[in-house]
Design an enzyme around this catalytic site. Structure first.
Site, mmCIF file in Angstrom:
data_model
loop_
_atom_site.group_PDB
_atom_site.id
_atom_site.type_symbol
_atom_site.label_atom_id
_atom_site.label_comp_id
_atom_site.label_asym_id
_atom_site.label_seq_id
_atom_site.Cartn_x
_atom_site.Cartn_y
_atom_site.Cartn_z
ATOM 1 N N LYS A 74 0.852 -1.193 0.000
ATOM 2 C CA LYS A 74 0.000 0.000 0.000
ATOM 3 C C LYS A 74 0.889 1.245 0.000
ATOM 4 C CE LYS A 74 -3.846 2.001 2.691
ATOM 5 N NZ LYS A 74 -4.707 1.805 3.875
ATOM 6 N N SER A 150 -9.495 1.646 3.213
ATOM 7 C CA SER A 150 -8.720 2.483 2.318
ATOM 8 C C SER A 150 -7.697 1.694 1.492
ATOM 9 C CB SER A 150 -7.972 3.557 3.143
ATOM 10 O OG SER A 150 -7.073 2.965 4.060
ATOM 11 N N SER A 174 -9.720 -0.639 7.343
ATOM 12 C CA SER A 174 -9.154 -0.572 5.991
ATOM 13 C C SER A 174 -8.498 -1.857 5.530
ATOM 14 C CB SER A 174 -8.132 0.573 5.922
ATOM 15 O OG SER A 174 -8.753 1.821 6.096
#
Length: 615
Positions: A74, A150, A174
């Protein structure tokens, strides 16, 4: 498409059917065929990947546990030499050192394929809050539906067969919401178990790196590599699962799982059915359902965005939002700017509320070994989120927002596919129960016929594992520690609970010892023994030492054979320890301590015995 699980790739490497270079070339070729893909912010080129491949020369799956395993990162987690953007080009920087967790993975032989897209500054659960320059990832099953956030790109990259696993972050869900929306395991480890050094903070006190994997086994392998104390990270927590008596494996045939009342679920029909499937499967595994009121947990969840914790998000990007507010996505900016408002006194008020919610929530968790809840209540379309970006995001956090506030471990698990979309559930428990969650999750996985992510590749049948251990010890008691008797409080005071009333194997004698409180000794005697009534209790393994230190001679702890053939730790007395002990009575013929106590209470005659036993 190929099976990218760790086991499958390592089998192909060992058989000589594949090399890491061949795999990387195939994955890059696949990516070129797809073209532009908003799943990624930065893909590594073949030249950038070459140093990672060279590190593997002379190595093998036998020397590197993640040998040749491709993974995604990420883009709020640092990879040396590659820009970290947090989906905001105005914030971007290029680190010279990888995040601590990334270092552990590369050292283990894993190959980073690039940096994935995300809701800007990891603020959101929808996956729709990345600026136009990066785009928003499509859900791996249906592009009309949100991917979840997210950690949107990390989930989609894993589910679509571009990597074996991916790193996300999880502050409020997330790492679990995108897993649920993409048919993946989403492990939110206990806070501090994985180092946060090299991670852009969202809420520094509540952030953790999370893991997206295709299987429970892969999640366990990666956790085992990355759960290391980082002496340079202020948030890192030291924990040794082995010393704590915890082990990944096959869960026992008797465990208690909590379920909120259905009135608290607030799930749509598809996610209600996912819950019902999981309940039935857990019961089929031997689990006992316990209804648990989750009001305190849900109240704690509301503190995350309705309380002063949003000020921590403002703190993380204060310099940028004050200088260039237009650099932020509109929804992200609206949320984070709310962090300017709370006063210091508001923070203390909320901390006091949270402490009370945790007291109440922990008391509920004390009743069970694990909790089962929905992961999400529904799966919105991209259009629905565009029409209500804040409201739907808040709705998605109902069952995720409280986990880190209350210091719990959690695991999102895929359960079903319906009308082309996946639905899952979440298992959670207290801090450092991560391995037990994975063990139960693996058992649920074994009963499903779901494909790997969105690839249509069938899931391999898992191999047999030894019994899991959740950090508790089963203890056989036969006398004063039986439920309701004089010394039972020594078990309940240590949070012990009754598992079963059963019997020993037919090879024990029961002897009443002199003194107060009245207590027996159970001695193995294959020639003259018989079945004795016993109870099996379970208590935290860290409490056994203090219990043992208080056990008076001639008793101690050892192994007791039960009628079903199992050998379980329990109270015993060595035969030699009773030699010459005056006042000891053989009460074996009563069949149990309670039966003998009843004869004493009614003044029934007790057959005479030698005051000195010869055993």
């Amino acid at each position: 498409m190929m099976d990218l699980t760790i086991t499958a790739l390592h089998e192909a490497y060992r058989a000589g059917e594949l090399t890491p270079a061949m795999l990387i070339d195939q994955l890059l070729c696949n990516a070129e065929g797809v073209g532009a893909d908003s799943t990624w912010i930065t893909r590594l080129t073949r030249g950038q990947l070459e140093p990672y491949l060279r590190r593997l020369e002379g190595e093998s799956p036998g020397t590197r546990p993640l040998y040749g395993i491709p993974f995604a990162i990420k883009d709020n987690i640092d990879l040396a030499g590659i820009p970290t953007t947090a989906a905001c080009s105005a914030y971007a920087y290029t680190p010279t050192e990888s995040a601590f967790v990334v270092q552990q993975l590369v050292q283990a032989g894993a190959i980073p394929m690039g940096k994935t897209n995300l809701d800007q500054f990891a603020t959101g659960l929808v996956g729709e809050r990345s600026p136009e320059e990066y785009g928003t990832p499509d859900n791996a099953f249906d592009p009309a539906y949100i991917p979840g956030g997210s950690s949107s790109g990390s989930a989609v990259a894993t589910a679509s067969g571009q990597v074996s696993f991916a790193l996300g972050t999880d502050t409020a869900g997330s790492g679990r919401v995108p897993a649920s929306f993409n048919n993946l395991f989403g492990l939110k480890p206990t806070l501090g178990l994985l180092s946060k050094r090299g991670v852009v903070p969202a809420c520094a006190t509540l952030d953790t790196i999370s893991l997206f994997t295709l299987t429970a086994d892969d999640a366990h392998t990666i956790l085992n590599i990355t759960a290391r104390l980082d002496p340079e990270c202020a948030w890192s927590r030291s924990y040794d699962f082995t010393i704590a008596g915890k082990r990944y494996g096959q869960p026992s045939a008797s465990f208690r799982f909590g379920v909120p009342p259905e009135s608290q679920w607030q799930t749509d029909a598809a996610h209600t059915e996912a819950m019902n499937i999981a309940i039935r499967e857990l019961e089929s595994l031997g689990g006992e359902r316990v209804d648990i009121d989750c009001s305190a947990m849900l109240a704690a969840a509301r503190l995350l965005y309705e309380g002063p914790w949003v000020a921590e998000r403002y703190h993380a990007v204060r310099e940028l939002i004050d200088r260039r507010p237009e650099a932020l996505h509109p929804a992200t900016r609206e949320i984070i700017e709310g962090g300017r408002i709370p006063l210091a006194v508001d923070a203390f008020d909320s901390h006091y509320q949270l402490a009370e919610f945790k007291r109440l929530a922990d008391a509920q968790l004390d009743q069970v070994d694990v909790m089962l809840t929905p992961t999400v209540v529904t799966h919105p379309s991209k259009t629905e989120v565009a029409n209500d970006p804040i409201g739907l995001n808040s709705q998605l956090g109902r069952w995720t927002n409280f986990m880190n506030l209350l210091d719990y471990s959690a695991l999102a698990i895929p359960v079903r596919l319906s009308k082309g979309l996946p639905q899952g559930v979440t298992l959670f428990s207290k801090a450092f129960d991560d391995l037990f969650l994975l063990s139960v999750g693996r058992a649920l996985e074994s009963s499903s016929a779901l494909p790997l992510g969105a690839t249509h590749i069938p899931r391999s049948r898992p191999t047999a594992l030894p019994p899991a251990s959740d950090g508790t010890l089963e203890l056989v008691v036969c006398g004063a520690h039986l439920e309701g008797l004089a010394l039972n409080h020594q078990l309940t005071d240590r949070h012990g609970y009754l598992v079963a009333r059963t019997q020993s194997a037919a090879c024990y004698r029961l002897l009443a010892l002199p003194g107060e409180p009245a207590r027996p000794a159970m001695v193995r005697d294959d020639a003259h023994g018989r079945v004795i009534d016993v109870e099996v209790w379970r208590l935290p393994i860290e409490s056994v030492g203090s219990l043992l230190s208080g056990i008076a001679s001639p008793l101690g702890l050892g192994k007791v054979e039960l009628a079903d053939g199992r050998w379980v730790s329990g109270f015993i007395a060595a035969a030699g320890a009773l030699e010459g002990l005056a006042g000891t009575q053989d009460i074996t013929h009563h069949g149990g301590w309670r039966q003998w106590l009843q004869t004493q209470a009614s003044d029934s005659p007790v057959p005479a015995s030698d005051t000195t036993l010869s055993l």
